[in-house]
Every structure is written in structure tokens, then in C-alpha cells.
Design a protein around this motif. Structure first.
Motif, PDB file in Angstrom:
ATOM      1  N   ASN A  74     -19.349 -23.484  34.207  1.00 18.56           N
ATOM      2  CA  ASN A  74     -18.047 -22.822  34.207  1.00 18.56           C
ATOM      3  C   ASN A  74     -18.211 -21.315  34.026  1.00 18.56           C
ATOM      4  OD1 ASN A  74     -16.493 -25.163  34.540  1.00 18.56           O
ATOM      5  ND2 ASN A  74     -16.310 -25.519  32.344  1.00 18.56           N
ATOM      6  N   GLY A  75     -19.085 -20.942  33.094  1.00 18.23           N
ATOM      7  CA  GLY A  75     -19.291 -19.531  32.805  1.00 18.23           C
ATOM      8  C   GLY A  75     -19.839 -18.756  33.975  1.00 18.23           C
ATOM      9  N   ALA A  76     -20.711 -19.377  34.770  1.00 20.50           N
ATOM     10  CA  ALA A  76     -21.285 -18.701  35.936  1.00 20.50           C
ATOM     11  C   ALA A  76     -20.190 -18.310  36.926  1.00 20.50           C
ATOM     12  CB  ALA A  76     -22.318 -19.592  36.613  1.00 20.50           C
ATOM     13  N   MET A  77     -19.246 -19.192  37.145  1.00 21.74           N
ATOM     14  CA  MET A  77     -18.176 -18.900  38.095  1.00 21.74           C
ATOM     15  C   MET A  77     -17.252 -17.821  37.562  1.00 21.74           C
ATOM     16  SD  MET A  77     -17.418 -22.674  39.729  1.00 21.74           S
ATOM     17  CE  MET A  77     -16.420 -21.959  41.047  1.00 21.74           C
ATOM     18  N   VAL A  78     -17.038 -17.819  36.247  1.00 19.49           N
ATOM     19  CA  VAL A  78     -16.195 -16.783  35.646  1.00 19.49           C
ATOM     20  C   VAL A  78     -16.884 -15.426  35.702  1.00 19.49           C
ATOM     21  CG1 VAL A  78     -15.112 -16.004  33.502  1.00 19.49           C
ATOM     22  CG2 VAL A  78     -14.980 -18.417  34.162  1.00 19.49           C
ATOM     23  N   ALA A  79     -18.183 -15.394  35.415  1.00 21.67           N
ATOM     24  CA  ALA A  79     -18.912 -14.119  35.451  1.00 21.67           C
ATOM     25  C   ALA A  79     -18.946 -13.550  36.868  1.00 21.67           C
ATOM     26  CB  ALA A  79     -20.330 -14.309  34.919  1.00 21.67           C
ATOM     27  N   ARG A  80     -18.971 -14.413  37.856  1.00 23.76           N
ATOM     28  CA  ARG A  80     -18.959 -13.960  39.244  1.00 23.76           C
ATOM     29  C   ARG A  80     -17.581 -13.434  39.654  1.00 23.76           C
ATOM     30  NH1 ARG A  80     -20.482 -18.190  43.913  1.00 23.76           N
ATOM     31  NH2 ARG A  80     -18.447 -19.003  43.248  1.00 23.76           N
ATOM     32  N   ASP A  81     -16.536 -14.002  39.093  1.00 25.72           N
ATOM     33  CA  ASP A  81     -15.165 -13.571  39.396  1.00 25.72           C
ATOM     34  C   ASP A  81     -14.340 -13.625  38.121  1.00 25.72           C
ATOM     35  OD1 ASP A  81     -12.713 -12.944  40.441  1.00 25.72           O
ATOM     36  OD2 ASP A  81     -12.421 -14.860  41.471  1.00 25.72           O
ATOM     37  N   PRO A  82     -14.450 -12.601  37.261  1.00 24.86           N
ATOM     38  CA  PRO A  82     -13.772 -12.624  35.960  1.00 24.86           C
ATOM     39  C   PRO A  82     -12.299 -12.230  36.053  1.00 24.86           C
ATOM     40  CG  PRO A  82     -15.040 -10.618  36.168  1.00 24.86           C
ATOM     41  CD  PRO A  82     -15.295 -11.402  37.430  1.00 24.86           C
ATOM     42  N   THR A  83     -11.567 -12.908  36.931  1.00 21.29           N
ATOM     43  CA  THR A  83     -10.146 -12.640  37.130  1.00 21.29           C
ATOM     44  C   THR A  83      -9.385 -13.965  37.068  1.00 21.29           C
ATOM     45  OG1 THR A  83     -10.113 -12.974  39.545  1.00 21.29           O
ATOM     46  CG2 THR A  83     -10.813 -10.792  38.723  1.00 21.29           C
ATOM     47  N   PRO A  84      -8.065 -13.916  36.939  1.00 21.68           N
ATOM     48  CA  PRO A  84      -7.283 -15.156  36.901  1.00 21.68           C
ATOM     49  C   PRO A  84      -7.472 -16.030  38.129  1.00 21.68           C
ATOM     50  CG  PRO A  84      -5.957 -13.321  36.102  1.00 21.68           C
ATOM     51  CD  PRO A  84      -7.222 -12.726  36.647  1.00 21.68           C
ATOM     52  N   ASP A  85      -7.894 -15.455  39.256  1.00 17.08           N
ATOM     53  CA  ASP A  85      -8.080 -16.249  40.477  1.00 17.08           C
ATOM     54  C   ASP A  85      -9.093 -17.365  40.295  1.00 17.08           C
ATOM     55  OD1 ASP A  85      -6.260 -14.636  41.756  1.00 17.08           O
ATOM     56  OD2 ASP A  85      -7.781 -13.361  42.706  1.00 17.08           O
ATOM     57  N   ILE A  86     -10.050 -17.162  39.399  1.00 14.50           N
ATOM     58  CA  ILE A  86     -11.119 -18.148  39.251  1.00 14.50           C
ATOM     59  C   ILE A  86     -10.596 -19.451  38.658  1.00 14.50           C
ATOM     60  CG2 ILE A  86     -11.843 -17.531  36.890  1.00 14.50           C
ATOM     61  CD1 ILE A  86     -14.039 -18.543  39.940  1.00 14.50           C
ATOM     62  N   VAL A  87      -9.465 -19.399  37.967  1.00 16.62           N
ATOM     63  CA  VAL A  87      -8.921 -20.617  37.365  1.00 16.62           C
ATOM     64  C   VAL A  87      -8.581 -21.645  38.438  1.00 16.62           C
ATOM     65  CG1 VAL A  87      -7.055 -21.581  35.973  1.00 16.62           C
ATOM     66  CG2 VAL A  87      -8.064 -19.379  35.349  1.00 16.62           C
ATOM     67  N   GLU A  88      -7.963 -21.189  39.521  1.00 21.35           N
ATOM     68  CA  GLU A  88      -7.604 -22.108  40.589  1.00 21.35           C
ATOM     69  C   GLU A  88      -8.854 -22.698  41.254  1.00 21.35           C
ATOM     70  OE1 GLU A  88      -4.647 -23.303  41.187  1.00 21.35           O
ATOM     71  OE2 GLU A  88      -4.003 -22.100  39.473  1.00 21.35           O
ATOM     72  N   GLU A  89      -9.873 -21.870  41.445  1.00 20.14           N
ATOM     73  CA  GLU A  89     -11.098 -22.383  42.056  1.00 20.14           C
ATOM     74  C   GLU A  89     -11.760 -23.417  41.167  1.00 20.14           C
ATOM     75  OE1 GLU A  89     -15.398 -20.903  43.881  1.00 20.14           O
ATOM     76  OE2 GLU A  89     -13.903 -19.411  43.269  1.00 20.14           O
ATOM     77  N   LEU A  90     -11.835 -23.137  39.856  1.00 20.77           N
ATOM     78  CA  LEU A  90     -12.426 -24.090  38.930  1.00 20.77           C
ATOM     79  C   LEU A  90     -11.626 -25.391  38.889  1.00 20.77           C
ATOM     80  CD1 LEU A  90     -13.511 -21.802  35.965  1.00 20.77           C
ATOM     81  CD2 LEU A  90     -15.006 -23.345  37.237  1.00 20.77           C
ATOM     82  N   THR A  91     -10.312 -25.276  38.950  1.00 19.83           N
ATOM     83  CA  THR A  91      -9.475 -26.474  38.958  1.00 19.83           C
ATOM     84  C   THR A  91      -9.785 -27.347  40.169  1.00 19.83           C
ATOM     85  OG1 THR A  91      -7.693 -25.322  37.773  1.00 19.83           O
ATOM     86  CG2 THR A  91      -7.100 -27.329  38.962  1.00 19.83           C
ATOM     87  N   ARG A  92      -9.950 -26.719  41.330  1.00 20.37           N
ATOM     88  CA  ARG A  92     -10.298 -27.478  42.535  1.00 20.37           C
ATOM     89  C   ARG A  92     -11.660 -28.153  42.385  1.00 20.37           C
ATOM     90  NH1 ARG A  92      -8.037 -22.902  45.071  1.00 20.37           N
ATOM     91  NH2 ARG A  92     -10.120 -22.027  45.458  1.00 20.37           N
ATOM     92  N   VAL A  93     -12.604 -27.445  41.789  1.00 17.77           N
ATOM     93  CA  VAL A  93     -13.943 -28.019  41.599  1.00 17.77           C
ATOM     94  C   VAL A  93     -13.858 -29.266  40.723  1.00 17.77           C
ATOM     95  CG1 VAL A  93     -16.202 -27.654  40.551  1.00 17.77           C
ATOM     96  CG2 VAL A  93     -15.172 -25.852  41.938  1.00 17.77           C
ATOM     97  N   TRP A  94     -13.156 -29.159  39.597  1.00 14.84           N
ATOM     98  CA  TRP A  94     -13.088 -30.274  38.665  1.00 14.84           C
ATOM     99  C   TRP A  94     -12.310 -31.457  39.244  1.00 14.84           C
ATOM    100  CZ3 TRP A  94     -15.656 -31.471  34.369  1.00 14.84           C
ATOM    101  CH2 TRP A  94     -16.436 -30.459  33.783  1.00 14.84           C
ATOM    102  N   ARG A  95     -11.303 -31.161  40.027  1.00 14.51           N
ATOM    103  CA  ARG A  95     -10.543 -32.263  40.635  1.00 14.51           C
ATOM    104  C   ARG A  95     -11.374 -32.992  41.692  1.00 14.51           C
ATOM    105  NH1 ARG A  95      -5.759 -32.187  38.399  1.00 14.51           N
ATOM    106  NH2 ARG A  95      -4.691 -30.236  37.871  1.00 14.51           N
ATOM    107  N   GLY A  96     -12.402 -32.366  42.196  1.00 16.29           N
ATOM    108  CA  GLY A  96     -13.247 -32.989  43.194  1.00 16.29           C
ATOM    109  C   GLY A  96     -14.437 -33.732  42.627  1.00 16.29           C
ATOM    110  N   LEU A  97     -14.616 -33.698  41.306  1.00 12.79           N
ATOM    111  CA  LEU A  97     -15.764 -34.362  40.693  1.00 12.79           C
ATOM    112  C   LEU A  97     -15.477 -35.829  40.398  1.00 12.79           C
ATOM    113  CD1 LEU A  97     -17.046 -31.700  38.123  1.00 12.79           C
ATOM    114  CD2 LEU A  97     -17.908 -32.175  40.428  1.00 12.79           C
ATOM    115  N   THR A  98     -16.498 -36.649  40.526  1.00  8.90           N
ATOM    116  CA  THR A  98     -16.439 -38.050  40.103  1.00  8.90           C
ATOM    117  C   THR A  98     -17.699 -38.363  39.324  1.00  8.90           C
ATOM    118  OG1 THR A  98     -17.546 -38.897  42.090  1.00  8.90           O
ATOM    119  CG2 THR A  98     -15.139 -38.685  42.179  1.00  8.90           C
TER     120      THR A  98
END
Length: 357
Positions: A74-98
């Protein structure tokens, strides 16, 4: 792998200005220099996404990010894009995990949790045990996910300083990674002992950073942070969690069952319990003058921490918890215009050097 010399050089570069990275709003050791510290916690890392959303909405932004285990992903993605936009991307990632995708490296053909579904995890784990392999599951799934989201990424690509914490079996200590390719550092940091295989880097063997330090507050301080938000996805002592463990221990098949092998669940929950203890002790050691907050969203669902099938459903609850916590405990403060005078120049870098292996 990070070395003492490398960490000192990188710490110096982070203060050097535009020649090495974009100009920062705030500088290390200023009273408003803020760190987001992401803890270990398995599938409970989804809680960090909800907490992150609340932090951004509250106006908090990181100047430096430190991650351990799932928190390093999670931290790697935030450090790459430390803006509110990253929340939506992380949400998509987690919703795609099984769970199947993470532990077995493939999607399951079953759409519901059935005995056949859970049996696939048991068979995979027992096969590896009989082969004498060092973990119940391989890391094929982790490598696939990493390739999709952070392929060919280097620490130097991050928009803000980023550190990954792993436990070094060779030296018996903690290693803080902060330069070069990010892939092996993330795999090492999340190699939960007994669950995923250890990782070899430059002749040394690493396992999950949470084995020694679930959330590295010390690393954040060493990097100059004076305001610290720990996004803790670790152990929760709830009646639901205890009921699940009792069913595992007594082999009671009634009620909700974890997707992963029972041994894997016990190992993971033991690790996260130790992590919570470590965080509480770390907070006690925080020096005066440093503002530190632990955001630990309550999760009463009783799900196993390796149950990635349900992880995304925790995001909204974590957001509400973190939003209320921030409103109650964090007050907007006047920002400092210079470094904390209580610090001695170079002190932080020296502390970080001693932690790097």
C-alpha cells in the motif's frame, strides 16, 4: 539492498532539493514534516485504504512513507502518487483481490466458499509440506500482482521518500530498503514466515518485516518525521475473532470458516498479535515533541487475516472509524517555519544507518 552508506547518501539527497527530486513543501525535522507508516496485517491491509481516504479528506498528506509487509505494498503506491487520487486506485486493486489469486496464484473456478474451494488451499499447502518446502504457499500470486501494479518500479521513481522494512534472517536484525528495484524488497517485507517463502537478496535471507517490527515508527523518526500517522491493520481482540480461532482449534465445521489452511491462519494471527504489542511499545518510546497517532480501525467481522475475498468490504468501515478518530484527536496546528531545535544535526541519519543492514 540498503547499506549504511546508501542510507546516509539517500537521506542527504532527500534534503538536497530539485537536483534529486521535486521540491518538498516541508523539510525533515520540521515540526510539520509528516510520515504515514503502514503496518503489517495481511488481508486487513484493506483497512489502510479506508484510513488513507479519511486522512486525505482531513487535509493530511505524507512527506515520507514507511511500510512493512502488506503495508509496504500500500505504501509503495502512495509514495508513487501521494495524492487523494491514489485512494481510488487502491480501492480498485483491493476489490480485485481473491484469496485464491494471492495464495495459489490463480483464480478459483468456484464462485462461492464451498468445501471444494477451501480444500484447494489445504491440498496446495500439504503438497508443499510433503515436498519439504519452507512455506505453505508459494509467492507466484504476489509476483503476478506486483507485476501488474509496480512492474520495473524503483525507489528512485517515488515522488516522496519511501522505505520498506524486512526482517533479515542472516544478520538477525532489521533491514530498511530505500534504493534500487522495489520488487524484491516488497516480496521480502511480506514473506510471512511459514506462509510465503523467504526471499534472498544479495546473499542474505529475508522474511516479513512484521516478525521484528510491525510498523516502523523508529524509521519514520530517523527520516525526520515529527508528525506520524500509523495506519495499523493488525490484530484485533474481538469475540468474533476468538470464536473463529476456537472453531479452528476444535475442528468445529459450523459457521464461517477461513479460506486458508488452519495452520496458516494461526501463524498469521500470531504474527499480527505480536505486531500489535510491538506498536504499543514503539509508541511508548516516541521522544517528546513528536506527535504520533495510531489509527486502528475496529473490525468485528471475524474474518481471517488471509481472507482476501472479503477484504474490500472493510474499506468503508475503516474510513468511518478513521474520520471520527481524526475529528476527535487531531487538531490543525500552526505549521513550523524551521527545524525542531531540539534535534541535533545528523542525529536522525545516524539512527537510520544503525538500523540498515
Amino acid at each position: 539492498m540498503a547499506t549504511t552508506e546508501d542510507e546516509a547518501r539517500l537521506a542527504s539527497q532527500e534534503r538536497a532539493g530539485p537536483e534529486t527530486r521535486p521540491t518538498l513543501r516541508r523539510r525533515p525535522r520540521w515540526s510539520d514534516y509528516t510520515a504515514f507508516v503502514f503496518s503489517s496485517g495481511g488481508a486487513r491491509g484493506a483497512l489502510q485504504v479506508g484510513a488513507l481516504r479519511a486522512l486525505f479528506e482531513f487535509g493530511e498528506t505524507p512527506d515520507v512513507v514507511v511500510g512493512t509487509s502488506i503495508g509496504s505494498w500500500n505504501g509503495a503506491m502512495v509514495a508513487r502518487d501521494p495524492t487523494p487520487d491514489i485512494v481510488e486506485e487502491l480501492t480498485r486493486v483491493w476489490r480485485g483481490l481473491t484469496t485464491s489469486r494471492v495464495l495459489l496464484g490463480r483464480e478459483s473456478r468456484f464462485t462461492q466458499v464451498t468445501p471444494a474451494y477451501t480444500g484447494a488451499f489445504v491440498v496446495a499447502a500439504m503438497r508443499r509440506v510433503t515436498m519439504g518446502l519452507p512455506s505453505l504457499y508459494g509467492d507466484t500470486g504476489l509476483r503476478h500482482i506486483l507485476a501488474e501494479r509496480l512492474d520495473q518500479t524503483r525507489f528512485e521513481d517515488m515522488r516522496i521518500p519511501f522505505r520498506v522494512v524486512a526482517s533479515n534472517l542472516t544478520t538477525g536484525g532489521i533491514t530498511v530498503f530505500g534504493q534500487g528495484p522495489i520488487e524484491l524488497a516488497l516480496l521480502a517485507s511480506s514473506a510471512i514466515p511459514g506462509i510465503f517463502p523467504p526471499v534472498r537478496i544479495n546473499g542474505q535471507t529475508y522474511v516479513d518485516g512484521g516478525a521484528l517490527e510491525s510498523a516502523s515508527i523508529d524509521t519514520a523518526i530517523a527520516l525526520g518525521a515529527r508528525r506520524i500517522f500509523v495506519l495499523d491493520a493488525g490484530y484485533d481482540a474481538t469475540p468474533e475473532a476468538d470464536e473463529l480461532l476456537q472453531r479452528l482449534l476444535t475442528r468445529d465445521g459450523r459457521g464461517q470458516q477461513p479460506n486458508a489452511h488452519a495452520l496458516a491462519v494461526i501463524l498469521e494471527r500470531t504474527a499480527t498479535m505480536v505486531g500489535r504489542y510491538q506498536i504499543e511499545r514503539a509508541i511508548e518510546r516516541v521522544p517528546p515533541g513528536i506527535e504520533a497517532h495510531i489509527i486502528r480501525p475496529a473490525n468485528t467481522l471475524g474474518d481471517a487475516t488471509l481472507d482476501f475475498d472479503h477484504a474490500a468490504s472493510w474499506i468503508d468501515a475503516a474510513y468511518e472509524y478513521a474520520r471520527d478518530y481524526l475529528r476527535e484527536h487531531v487538531q490543525p496546528l500552526p505549521r513550523a517555519t524551521g527545524p525542531d531545535k531540539s534535534d541535533e544535526p545528523g542525529g536522525d541519519e545516524e539512527r537510520l544507518e544503525r538500523r540498515a543492514g
